[in-house]
Design a protein around this motif. Structure first.
Motif, PDB file in Angstrom:
ATOM      1  N   ALA A  14       0.851  -1.186   0.000  1.00 63.81           N
ATOM      2  CA  ALA A  14       0.000   0.000   0.000  1.00 63.81           C
ATOM      3  C   ALA A  14       0.887   1.236   0.000  1.00 63.81           C
ATOM      4  O   ALA A  14       1.972   1.227   0.579  1.00 63.81           O
ATOM      5  CB  ALA A  14      -0.907   0.016   1.230  1.00 63.81           C
ATOM      6  N   GLN A  17       0.075   3.582   5.232  1.00 67.11           N
ATOM      7  CA  GLN A  17      -0.520   2.704   6.237  1.00 67.11           C
ATOM      8  C   GLN A  17      -1.750   3.310   6.881  1.00 67.11           C
ATOM      9  O   GLN A  17      -2.408   2.682   7.695  1.00 67.11           O
ATOM     10  CB  GLN A  17       0.516   2.375   7.312  1.00 67.11           C
ATOM     11  CG  GLN A  17       1.675   1.581   6.777  1.00 67.11           C
ATOM     12  CD  GLN A  17       2.717   1.298   7.846  1.00 67.11           C
ATOM     13  OE1 GLN A  17       2.664   1.834   8.951  1.00 67.11           O
ATOM     14  NE2 GLN A  17       3.686   0.466   7.518  1.00 67.11           N
ATOM     15  N   SER A  18      -2.051   4.564   6.507  1.00 64.82           N
ATOM     16  CA  SER A  18      -3.249   5.213   7.037  1.00 64.82           C
ATOM     17  C   SER A  18      -3.718   6.267   6.045  1.00 64.82           C
ATOM     18  O   SER A  18      -2.965   6.691   5.168  1.00 64.82           O
ATOM     19  CB  SER A  18      -2.964   5.863   8.396  1.00 64.82           C
ATOM     20  OG  SER A  18      -2.019   6.905   8.250  1.00 64.82           O
ATOM     21  N   VAL A  25      -6.017   5.215  -2.113  1.00 68.44           N
ATOM     22  CA  VAL A  25      -4.754   4.603  -1.705  1.00 68.44           C
ATOM     23  C   VAL A  25      -4.285   3.768  -2.896  1.00 68.44           C
ATOM     24  O   VAL A  25      -5.063   3.002  -3.462  1.00 68.44           O
ATOM     25  CB  VAL A  25      -4.945   3.681  -0.478  1.00 68.44           C
ATOM     26  CG1 VAL A  25      -3.648   2.992  -0.104  1.00 68.44           C
ATOM     27  CG2 VAL A  25      -5.522   4.454   0.691  1.00 68.44           C
ATOM     28  N   THR A  87      -9.798   0.631  12.005  1.00 70.14           N
ATOM     29  CA  THR A  87      -8.718  -0.234  11.556  1.00 70.14           C
ATOM     30  C   THR A  87      -9.281  -1.277  10.602  1.00 70.14           C
ATOM     31  O   THR A  87     -10.177  -2.033  10.970  1.00 70.14           O
ATOM     32  CB  THR A  87      -8.044  -0.918  12.756  1.00 70.14           C
ATOM     33  OG1 THR A  87      -7.537   0.094  13.635  1.00 70.14           O
ATOM     34  CG2 THR A  87      -6.903  -1.816  12.305  1.00 70.14           C
ATOM     35  N   PHE A  91      -8.095  -6.820   3.068  1.00 67.62           N
ATOM     36  CA  PHE A  91      -7.562  -6.099   1.920  1.00 67.62           C
ATOM     37  C   PHE A  91      -8.067  -6.730   0.634  1.00 67.62           C
ATOM     38  O   PHE A  91      -8.496  -7.886   0.629  1.00 67.62           O
ATOM     39  CB  PHE A  91      -6.027  -6.134   1.959  1.00 67.62           C
ATOM     40  CG  PHE A  91      -5.450  -5.255   3.029  1.00 67.62           C
ATOM     41  CD1 PHE A  91      -5.158  -3.927   2.768  1.00 67.62           C
ATOM     42  CD2 PHE A  91      -5.231  -5.746   4.306  1.00 67.62           C
ATOM     43  CE1 PHE A  91      -4.647  -3.104   3.760  1.00 67.62           C
ATOM     44  CE2 PHE A  91      -4.721  -4.935   5.307  1.00 67.62           C
ATOM     45  CZ  PHE A  91      -4.422  -3.609   5.032  1.00 67.62           C
ATOM     46  N   PHE A 124      -4.737  -1.289   8.051  1.00 68.18           N
ATOM     47  CA  PHE A 124      -4.747   0.065   7.497  1.00 68.18           C
ATOM     48  C   PHE A 124      -5.631   0.896   8.424  1.00 68.18           C
ATOM     49  O   PHE A 124      -6.750   0.488   8.746  1.00 68.18           O
ATOM     50  CB  PHE A 124      -5.330   0.065   6.077  1.00 68.18           C
ATOM     51  CG  PHE A 124      -5.354   1.429   5.438  1.00 68.18           C
ATOM     52  CD1 PHE A 124      -4.259   1.908   4.739  1.00 68.18           C
ATOM     53  CD2 PHE A 124      -6.473   2.238   5.541  1.00 68.18           C
ATOM     54  CE1 PHE A 124      -4.272   3.163   4.154  1.00 68.18           C
ATOM     55  CE2 PHE A 124      -6.508   3.492   4.959  1.00 68.18           C
ATOM     56  CZ  PHE A 124      -5.393   3.959   4.263  1.00 68.18           C
ATOM     57  N   SER A 126      -7.962   3.824   8.856  1.00 70.55           N
ATOM     58  CA  SER A 126      -8.808   4.710   8.068  1.00 70.55           C
ATOM     59  C   SER A 126      -9.442   5.732   9.007  1.00 70.55           C
ATOM     60  O   SER A 126     -10.163   5.378   9.939  1.00 70.55           O
ATOM     61  CB  SER A 126      -9.885   3.891   7.356  1.00 70.55           C
ATOM     62  OG  SER A 126     -10.711   4.724   6.590  1.00 70.55           O
TER      63      SER A 126
END
Length: 144
Positions: A14, A17-18, A25, A87, A91, A124, A126
């Motif tokens: 990715a 990471q956030s 993303v 969180t 994915f 990830f 969010s």
């Protein structure tokens, strides 16, 4: 049940990471198909990306054909948009199969799914959008 005993390895990266809910993303799957390339009849595979819509909205090339290389991993890039705050541990996943071949005896298209060992980031983060656009105005009143 493992097709031909061969396994492809797909590692998802990715761009961060956030991020914010609704903000794109960039994802990249690095796909190692060395074991598949040993099969002389398998010079390309078809791929399909899927995900849980509660977590991600996926765009870009979510379906296509990938030429196999015996020298280096192949890559597929696409965009994912986090659909919820919090969180995210799920994915987008990739599925691989041999291209559909037409069986001359039955006139049916056949393809074989390929077992994929998938590696994803652990999570990830969010974040909810927190900025609010507002306009404050001063009111001049002459009522004294």
């Amino acid at each position: 049940h493992q097709p031909h005993g061969t396994v492809a390895v797909a590692e998802l990266r990715a761009s961060s990471q956030s991020g914010l809910v609704g903000a794109p993303v960039t994802f990249t799957y690095d796909i190692d198909c060395k074991n598949l390339h040993k099969d002389r009849d398998c010079s390309e595979v078809v791929y399909y990306l899927s995900c849980t819509e509660a977590d991600w909205i996926v765009g870009g090339s979510i379906r296509g054909t990938l030429r196999l290389s015996s020298h280096s991993p192949s890559s597929i890039s696409f965009v994912g948009i986090p659909a919820k705050a919090g969180t995210i541990r799920n994915f987008p996943r990739i599925e691989l199969a041999t291209p559909q071949l037409l069986d001359s005896s039955t006139a049916l298209a056949t393809s074989k799914r390929i077992l994929v060992n998938q590696k994803h980031p652990s999570s990830f983060l969010s974040l909810a959008q927190s900025n609010v656009n507002a306009l404050a105005c001063v009111s001049l009143s002459e009522d004294f």
